[in-house]
Design an enzyme around this catalytic site. Sequence first.
Site, PDB file in Angstrom:
ATOM      1  N   ARG A  59      54.667 -44.146 -15.733  1.00 30.68           N
ATOM      2  CA  ARG A  59      54.540 -43.748 -17.122  1.00 30.68           C
ATOM      3  C   ARG A  59      55.657 -44.295 -18.016  1.00 30.68           C
ATOM      4  O   ARG A  59      55.404 -44.946 -19.022  1.00 30.68           O
ATOM      5  CB  ARG A  59      54.598 -42.228 -17.158  1.00 30.68           C
ATOM      6  CG  ARG A  59      53.838 -41.556 -18.206  1.00 30.68           C
ATOM      7  CD  ARG A  59      53.743 -40.103 -17.793  1.00 30.68           C
ATOM      8  NE  ARG A  59      53.390 -39.999 -16.381  1.00 30.68           N
ATOM      9  CZ  ARG A  59      52.150 -40.011 -15.927  1.00 30.68           C
ATOM     10  NH1 ARG A  59      51.156 -40.107 -16.758  1.00 30.68           N
ATOM     11  NH2 ARG A  59      51.902 -39.933 -14.636  1.00 30.68           N
ATOM     12  N   THR A  60      56.895 -44.024 -17.624  1.00 28.70           N
ATOM     13  CA  THR A  60      58.015 -44.394 -18.499  1.00 28.70           C
ATOM     14  C   THR A  60      58.094 -45.912 -18.662  1.00 28.70           C
ATOM     15  O   THR A  60      58.278 -46.423 -19.766  1.00 28.70           O
ATOM     16  CB  THR A  60      59.339 -43.839 -17.940  1.00 28.70           C
ATOM     17  OG1 THR A  60      59.180 -42.441 -17.712  1.00 28.70           O
ATOM     18  CG2 THR A  60      60.475 -44.054 -18.904  1.00 28.70           C
ATOM     19  N   ARG A 109      66.418 -47.292 -15.335  1.00 29.99           N
ATOM     20  CA  ARG A 109      66.188 -46.080 -14.549  1.00 29.99           C
ATOM     21  C   ARG A 109      66.810 -46.314 -13.177  1.00 29.99           C
ATOM     22  O   ARG A 109      66.600 -47.368 -12.572  1.00 29.99           O
ATOM     23  CB  ARG A 109      64.703 -45.769 -14.388  1.00 29.99           C
ATOM     24  CG  ARG A 109      64.501 -44.668 -13.337  1.00 29.99           C
ATOM     25  CD  ARG A 109      63.097 -44.185 -13.240  1.00 29.99           C
ATOM     26  NE  ARG A 109      62.765 -43.350 -14.382  1.00 29.99           N
ATOM     27  CZ  ARG A 109      61.651 -42.623 -14.451  1.00 29.99           C
ATOM     28  NH1 ARG A 109      60.795 -42.636 -13.447  1.00 29.99           N
ATOM     29  NH2 ARG A 109      61.396 -41.892 -15.500  1.00 29.99           N
ATOM     30  N   HIS A 137      67.078 -37.520 -19.061  1.00 32.57           N
ATOM     31  CA  HIS A 137      65.947 -38.405 -19.364  1.00 32.57           C
ATOM     32  C   HIS A 137      65.696 -38.274 -20.869  1.00 32.57           C
ATOM     33  O   HIS A 137      64.738 -37.658 -21.308  1.00 32.57           O
ATOM     34  CB  HIS A 137      64.729 -37.934 -18.560  1.00 32.57           C
ATOM     35  CG  HIS A 137      63.577 -38.907 -18.551  1.00 32.57           C
ATOM     36  ND1 HIS A 137      63.544 -40.041 -19.335  1.00 32.57           N
ATOM     37  CD2 HIS A 137      62.428 -38.904 -17.844  1.00 32.57           C
ATOM     38  CE1 HIS A 137      62.417 -40.684 -19.110  1.00 32.57           C
ATOM     39  NE2 HIS A 137      61.720 -40.019 -18.216  1.00 32.57           N
TER      40      HIS A 137
END
Lengths: 314, 139
Positions: A59-60, A109, A137
């Site tokens: 997703r990110t 990340r 986050h």
Amino acid sequence: MGELENLKGRNLLEPGDFTVAEQKALFDLADKIADSPGAYQDTAKGRLLAALFFEPSTRTRLSFESAMLRLGGQAIGFSEAQSSSAAKGESIADTVRTVGCYADLTVIRHPKEGSCRVAAQASDVPVINAGDGGHHHPTQTLTDLMTIRREKGRLDRLRVGLCGDLKFGRTVHSLIKAMSAYDGTGFYLISPEELRVPSYVIRDIEAGNGSTYVETRSLGGAIDRLDILYMTRVQRERFFNEEDYIRLKDSYILDAMKMRPARADMIVMHPLPRVNEIAAEVDKDPRAVYFKQAKNGMYVRMALISALLGEAQE
Amino acid sequence: MEVNEIENGIVIDHIKAGTGLKALSYLGIDTRTDTVALIMNAQSSKHGRKDIIKIENLLDIDLASLGLLDCGATVNYIEGGELVKKVKLALPERVTDVIKCKNPRCVTSVEPAIQHVFLLVDPETEEYRCEYCDETVRF
């Protein structure tokens, strides 16, 4: 100088890096982008975003890449540590310093907490933290705040229930820190004993703008008081011991029955991906907004990228 | 016990009794080359017993880490046999490379050539947090 102009060249490592006024300017821009995305299709033309994902993400990573592509820019990067020089033993600092020679903006990340700070110290271009272990986050937080603002019409005086893994849930830590800056937030921290929020997060609440908190084990005992219920997944990858994960993973499962006592205007949020902490039957409930969150995430990342590149118009 | 007064250097007084050796290690004094006197369990009118460190011909030492160990100690700077400055130690705001972060999830556990930095959170509770992962410690 406007708030968005202020953000040019800055890093986003944790939610407190931007003031409430700067966040508001970002959300205003994100709302405008959501209303007419086509108007922003050349904002980042000729610019390059590097997405360094040392830990798996769907997703990110896709949200950042979509955001950059929709702004007319391009994205490079890797999606697991094994396909990068980290597998050869290269340090985070060296990787980021090198990538900064190619790209205008770095998104990172990494499973280790504080990795984004190491990256920012080594980088000549802005660094965005896309998740550093169980720590923070912040772009998920921007997504969450934008969603709350759109759904509830405000960000102050809200009663927010956070449920599940509050110990390792980085989205929870970041959201608490961010919401504590708004006037009179009431937190209900719902978790098993072993997954309570760390003490530094409690300190964020105590240092907040009139924030209060209650720690409880019971979702049923708190749900009727909430404006927002933020569910989280118990994350297998954060446990050193598989037995602990299995014992705790199904601590809370939200279903239609448990939703009954909740207020008609309460919203249910989740950073996704979910496993089984929200039953699929809840998806049909108009109070479930977690898929809207995902869309808002792309718009707010478009606003963020524009601002850090110095291309945002107030 | 008599130890001669020093002409130039530093006298660290009112160190908590029994912690003088640890204080020497926090200061990074090289006991192979520096002229140092450590007096342990000396009489103290205030505290009953205290430790004292005298360092000759050395005025530039890192006192920040010593404040961590004993913020009640005082540091006297001596030049030409005269007391020229007296400093009361306080808890330092920032501590670099004195201890390592114990959080196995912290980036400092894997990144080479990284400084271990702790920032003072609350002077009352003497709590510090890791600059990277926010893990809190008391020294």
